[in-house]
Enzyme design. Structure first.
Site, PDB file in Angstrom:
ATOM      1  N   ASP A 170      22.246  28.957  64.609  1.00 42.29           N
ATOM      2  CA  ASP A 170      22.008  28.986  66.049  1.00 42.29           C
ATOM      3  C   ASP A 170      21.379  27.690  66.535  1.00 42.29           C
ATOM      4  O   ASP A 170      21.807  27.100  67.539  1.00 42.29           O
ATOM      5  CB  ASP A 170      21.072  30.146  66.404  1.00 42.29           C
ATOM      6  CG  ASP A 170      21.810  31.460  66.576  1.00 42.29           C
ATOM      7  OD1 ASP A 170      22.950  31.440  67.060  1.00 42.29           O
ATOM      8  OD2 ASP A 170      21.235  32.503  66.245  1.00 42.29           O
ATOM      9  N   PHE A 171      20.338  27.245  65.852  1.00 42.15           N
ATOM     10  CA  PHE A 171      19.614  26.080  66.345  1.00 42.15           C
ATOM     11  C   PHE A 171      20.427  24.799  66.213  1.00 42.15           C
ATOM     12  O   PHE A 171      20.363  23.926  67.091  1.00 42.15           O
ATOM     13  CB  PHE A 171      18.257  25.958  65.634  1.00 42.15           C
ATOM     14  CG  PHE A 171      17.213  26.880  66.200  1.00 42.15           C
ATOM     15  CD1 PHE A 171      16.562  26.568  67.382  1.00 42.15           C
ATOM     16  CD2 PHE A 171      16.892  28.058  65.564  1.00 42.15           C
ATOM     17  CE1 PHE A 171      15.598  27.420  67.915  1.00 42.15           C
ATOM     18  CE2 PHE A 171      15.936  28.922  66.086  1.00 42.15           C
ATOM     19  CZ  PHE A 171      15.288  28.599  67.274  1.00 42.15           C
TER      20      PHE A 171
END
Length: 396
Positions: A170-171
């Site tokens: 996600d990051f």
């Protein structure tokens, strides 16, 4: 003197994201100076309440991924919401979306609808699997990207695939999307044209796993997981000390030679089993056994002191409580104290990049639910009576 403006001052971003990838992309743009409006459902989006840390139930992830934004609630599925969305888009330089692709057109968030309102808008689209292919319409999360990229398989051991607790897919997707967005804004200055910026969870996961996948494609090696022990060098593993654990990464000939001297095994530098990183990775279990015997006789502090003196990369395995209190973390000033209603000031990690003169900084806390709804609607030209009617009909 500190600069008066930051790189994205004057840029407006609409954040229709959820969870991490879209919202954190928008948070990074806020850190760079953009005016970011977070749009969520009137009852609050699901991601607001994960790992609750406030009396109202707002979550730790929300406080990090939505810092520095203004908050607007909007029931996108209601017909009256379309006019609000249209007016918002006309004011926006960037629209960040990570909703299922098939849901975008009905609520006016597909590319054609956005460009009908503002032709030069930057449309930053985050998906799970990309916008084409047999899985394009499926939903997905960080863990699915880890699973499909080979990361779980190689991080675990045979029969026990192991997921990383950190949402790195996600990051990294958010960071890639932010980079693409800034590039598109820079390009628009020269061309006057908006662009579609796309980033996907699976694409990010494949990128992070790239070396392993390139190796597999070229050699057909079919590696299997060996837990924390690296297969590409050695000793590179986690080791129990008398009072904890350390991670040691011995990569490259100079570091291995220093390690061998520290272990009292100088002859190992001439042993063909350990002649290079490839060989040391192949015989890593024996090297880890030797390192474990050494660590078992020492405390974590003693082991790290000796490893540091020998210039061998190593670090303590810390619980989150210890991470927050670690002298190096404190010295970096990486966490900023950001107040939030009903709680003590939260420690929020800043962007993992800095510019001189405070070009990147957290602009403020995350918004409470719908905190700026009335003010934003007024900015868009809606009257007080319009706003009352929107509330009566649960549009906002």
């Amino acid at each position: 003197m500190p600069r008066m403006t930051r790189p994205l001052s004057g840029v407006r971003v609409l954040d229709f994201g959820r969870y991490i990838a879209g919202p954190y992309c928008a948070a990074l743009l806020s850190d760079l100076g953009a005016d970011v409006i977070r749009v969520e459902r009137p009852e609050g989006s699901e991601d607001r309440f994960i790992a609750p840390v406030t009396p109202a139930g707002d979550g730790a992830m929300f406080l990090q991924c939505n810092r520095g934004k203004r908050g607007l609630t909007l029931a996108l599925g209601k017909p009256a919401a379309r006019e609000i969305t249209r007016r918002l888009v006309r004011t926006a330089d960037v629209v960040v979306v990570n909703l299922p692709p098939q849901t975008l057109a009905p609520v006016g968030l597909d590319e054609a609808s956005l460009r009908a309102e503002r032709p030069d808008v930057i449309f930053t689209l985050v998906t799970a699997y990309g916008s084409s292919g047999p899985d394009a319409e499926r939903v997905g999360f960080d863990g699915v990207g880890q699973a499909m990229s080979g990361a779980l398989y190689l991080s675990g051991t045979p029969g026990t695939p192991t997921k990383c607790v950190a949402n790195y897919v996600d990051f990294t997707t958010a960071m890639s999307a932010a980079l693409g967005t800034v590039a598109a804004l820079y390009d628009r200055r020269a061309t006057g044209k908006g662009r579609l910026v796309e980033s996907s969870l699976l694409g990010s996961a494949l990128t992070v796993m790239g070396p392993s996948l390139v190796e597999q494609a070229l050699t057909g090696i079919d590696r299997i997981g060996t837990g924390n022990r690296s297969q590409l060098s050695g000793p590179s593993d986690t080791f129990a000390t008398r009072d904890g654990f350390v991670l040691v990464q011995t990569v490259g000939q100079p570091i291995f030679e220093r390690w061998a001297r520290l272990m009292g095994e100088p002859a190992w530098t001439d042993d063909p089993r350990y002649e290079n990183d490839v060989a040391r990775g192949r015989h890593g279990a024996a090297l880890s056994d030797r390192m474990q015997a050494w660590c078992s006789e020492r405390t974590t502090a003693e082991a790290l002191r000796a490893l540091t003196d020998a210039k061998i990369p190593a670090g303590p395995v810390l619980a989150p409580r210890a991470t927050l209190a670690h002298p190096q973390v404190e010295a970096m000033g990486f966490f900023e104290s950001v107040p939030y209603p009903g709680t003590p000031a939260a420690k929020v990690p800043r962007a993992p990049v800095s510019l001189s003169d405070e070009g990147v900084r957290i602009a403020g806390r995350a918004p409470t639910l719908g905190e700026h709804t009335d003010a934003i609607l007024a900015e868009l030209g809606f009257s007080p009576d319009d706003i009352v009617e929107f509330r009566r009909n649960l549009v906002v």
